[in-house]
Design an enzyme around this catalytic site. Structure first.
Site, short mmCIF file in Angstrom:
data_model
loop_
_atom_site.label_atom_id
_atom_site.label_comp_id
_atom_site.label_asym_id
_atom_site.label_seq_id
_atom_site.Cartn_x
_atom_site.Cartn_y
_atom_site.Cartn_z
N TYR B 263 40.99 3.41 -23.40
CA TYR B 263 42.31 4.05 -23.28
C TYR B 263 42.40 5.16 -24.31
O TYR B 263 41.94 4.97 -25.44
CB TYR B 263 43.43 3.04 -23.57
CG TYR B 263 43.58 1.94 -22.56
CD1 TYR B 263 42.79 0.81 -22.64
CD2 TYR B 263 44.52 2.03 -21.56
CE1 TYR B 263 42.95 -0.22 -21.72
CE2 TYR B 263 44.68 1.00 -20.64
CZ TYR B 263 43.89 -0.11 -20.72
OH TYR B 263 44.04 -1.13 -19.83
N HIS B 271 47.00 4.79 -17.88
CA HIS B 271 45.92 3.93 -17.42
C HIS B 271 44.65 4.20 -18.23
O HIS B 271 44.51 5.26 -18.82
CB HIS B 271 45.63 4.21 -15.95
CG HIS B 271 46.73 3.77 -15.04
ND1 HIS B 271 47.01 2.45 -14.80
CD2 HIS B 271 47.63 4.48 -14.34
CE1 HIS B 271 48.03 2.37 -13.98
NE2 HIS B 271 48.44 3.60 -13.69
N LYS B 302 38.32 5.99 -12.32
CA LYS B 302 37.78 5.94 -13.68
C LYS B 302 36.29 6.20 -13.62
O LYS B 302 35.58 5.49 -12.93
CB LYS B 302 38.00 4.55 -14.29
CG LYS B 302 39.46 4.15 -14.42
CD LYS B 302 39.55 2.81 -15.09
CE LYS B 302 40.82 2.06 -14.74
NZ LYS B 302 42.03 2.83 -14.67
#
Lengths: 112, 351
Positions: B263, B271, B302
């Site tokens: 993060y 997110h 991601k």
């Protein structure tokens, strides 16, 4: 597979986080594994015909690998419990428990 | 305590040890202020007033039980996961709300749960209606009539949604009785659990936990470990320390099938940006593992980071340093390199 030390952890998670009802612990006869049985607050999958009691097999992430969780073991569990599916309650090393379904044999994929 | 604390203030510090930011103003033209500043600088400390007590429960699970400590570790760097919540310890608040002991709660889990139930009901209604629709088609009902029925159905759904929003009665289960102490007080049964790597980080890298390094290591790997016993933990820790020291907030990646999620600041802000898999350099790997994990991560937008950790010293030397409790020497023996892995689709990724 020895999972007695984490049975309380998964039981508390089911009862107090996932809010399941009448959760009970039981030792299997054929193996040294412990399982939990309980009633979830709603159907676990949309494709289930109705809300019913579910079986949970607690397992530590370090045990979740070939040699520990084997097909032979799952076979024994299925033949003793006589159920459609068993849910793995995988205890991670960060305090979370993640749940995965195991069905006996082929199973029609879930509709999204 | 004020009701609402903005996130930027609540999560001001990225780590549990803070810089000296309470120093008085230094006025260049006023020598007295220099003396006062020097006095404050010399006598302030960024040590914690008292270290945080942690213990091992259920075998290797490193847990923190005091509510203030749990909150401190969460607010200062997002360390640990509460055992009965998604990550932040919110079980007490949620349970109070569920049992009607406090005002309605807006814990994240509540909102997610509500949406989930709504979606579930929608799907059930939809499948029922589709059966009706199929039946009408088979009976040869005109298409525009079916369309009108469908519209009426969607409208009825919207009305049901409104009713659902107003629901919320209290329901005490038999098993909830075990949550109350002798004075009818709700017992806080939730504890915060630290990953082993977080435990090492908060004792070896930052003096936060009240536990000495030797006890910690003995509990994690045993009293007389071989190199094989500590190998995996060392790789994971070196990667964890690498990302933490570059300012990332690293948390467990179990829900995405990888080792860590990175993060930029922490879970309440945005997110996670990357998923990381820690690998041993020069050791061949099953590539289906990459594609599987990368596919799951790309579904959540991601990129997948393969973090290779390489041991550069003999194993016996590392083990000897471990036995002496010299973790600085242990972790200095490794080198980190990384590769970003992303699925590429020629028809979609033309920019």
């Amino acid at each position: 597979m020895d999972n007695q030390h984490i049975i309380k952890l998964v039981r508390n998670n089911l009862v107090h986080q996932q809010l399941w009802d009448d959760v009970e612990e039981a030792k299997l006869e054929d193996t040294d594994a412990w399982v939990l049985r309980g009633l979830p607050p709603h159907k676990l999958s949309n494709d289930d015909p109705q809300l019913d009691h579910e079986w949970i097999l607690p397992i530590e992430l370090s045990q979740y690998k070939p040699g520990k969780l084997t097909l032979e073991l799952m076979d024994k569990i299925f033949s003793e419990l006589k159920c459609r599916r068993v849910t793995l309650g995988i205890v991670n090393d960060d305090g979370t428990v993640v749940y995965y379904f195991i069905y006996k044999g082929l199973h029609k994929p879930k509709r999204n | 305590m004020p009701k609402h604390v903005p996130n930027a203030k609540r999560y001001k510090y990225p780590l549990p040890i803070h810089p000296l930011d309470q120093l008085p103003e230094l006025k260049l033209y006023n020598p007295v202020s220099w003396v006062y500043w020097l006095y404050c600088y010399t006598f302030s400390t960024n040590q914690l007033p008292s270290k945080i007590h942690a213990e091992f429960t259920h075998g290797k699970h490193l847990t923190i039980a005091r509510p203030d400590d749990m909150r401190y570790l969460w607010e200062n760097g997002f360390f640990g996961t509460a055992q009965l919540s998604r990550s932040e310890p919110t079980w007490r608040k949620r349970t109070m709300a569920r049992l009607g002991l406090s005002e309605g709660s807006t814990a994240l889990e509540h909102i997610t749960e509500k949406r989930r139930i709504e979606r579930l009901r929608f799907k059930q209604e939809r499948s029922q209606f589709e059966a009706i629709k199929l039946d009408m088609r088979q009976r040869g009902v005109a298409e525009d009539h079916i369309l009108a029925e469908e519209r009426a159905f969607l409208k009825s759904l919207r009305e049901k949604e409104k009713v659902l929003e107003e629901e919320g009665e209290v329901h005490l289960r038999e098993v909830d009785e075990e949550l109350f102490g002798p004075n009818e007080q709700l017992i806080d049964i939730e504890v915060l659990e630290l990953m082993p790597v977080e435990g090492i980080f908060l004792t070896f890298a930052l003096p936060v936990l009240e536990m000495n390094v030797k006890t910690l290591l003995a509990n994690l790997a045993g009293d007389e470990p071989t190199y094989a016993d500590i190998h995996e933990l060392c790789l994971k820790y070196v990667a964890y320390h690498h990302y933490r020291s570059h300012g990332w907030c690293a948390r467990s990646g179990i829900k995405f099938g990888c080792d860590y999620l990175l993060y930029r600041r922490g879970p309440p802000f945005q997110h996670a940006e990357y998923g990381v898999k820690v690998l041993e350099a020069c050791k061949p790997f099953d590539t289906t593992l990459f594609t599987g994990a990368a596919r799951v991560l790309s579904g959540a937008r991601k990129p997948f980071i393969l973090c290779y950790v390489e041991l550069q010293k003999p194993e016996s030397e590392v083990l000897e340093s471990w036995r002496q409790g010299r973790l600085d020497k242990v972790f200095r023996s490794y080198k980190v390199g990384e590769v970003s892995y992303r699925r590429w689709v020629p028809g979609k990724n033309r920019d």
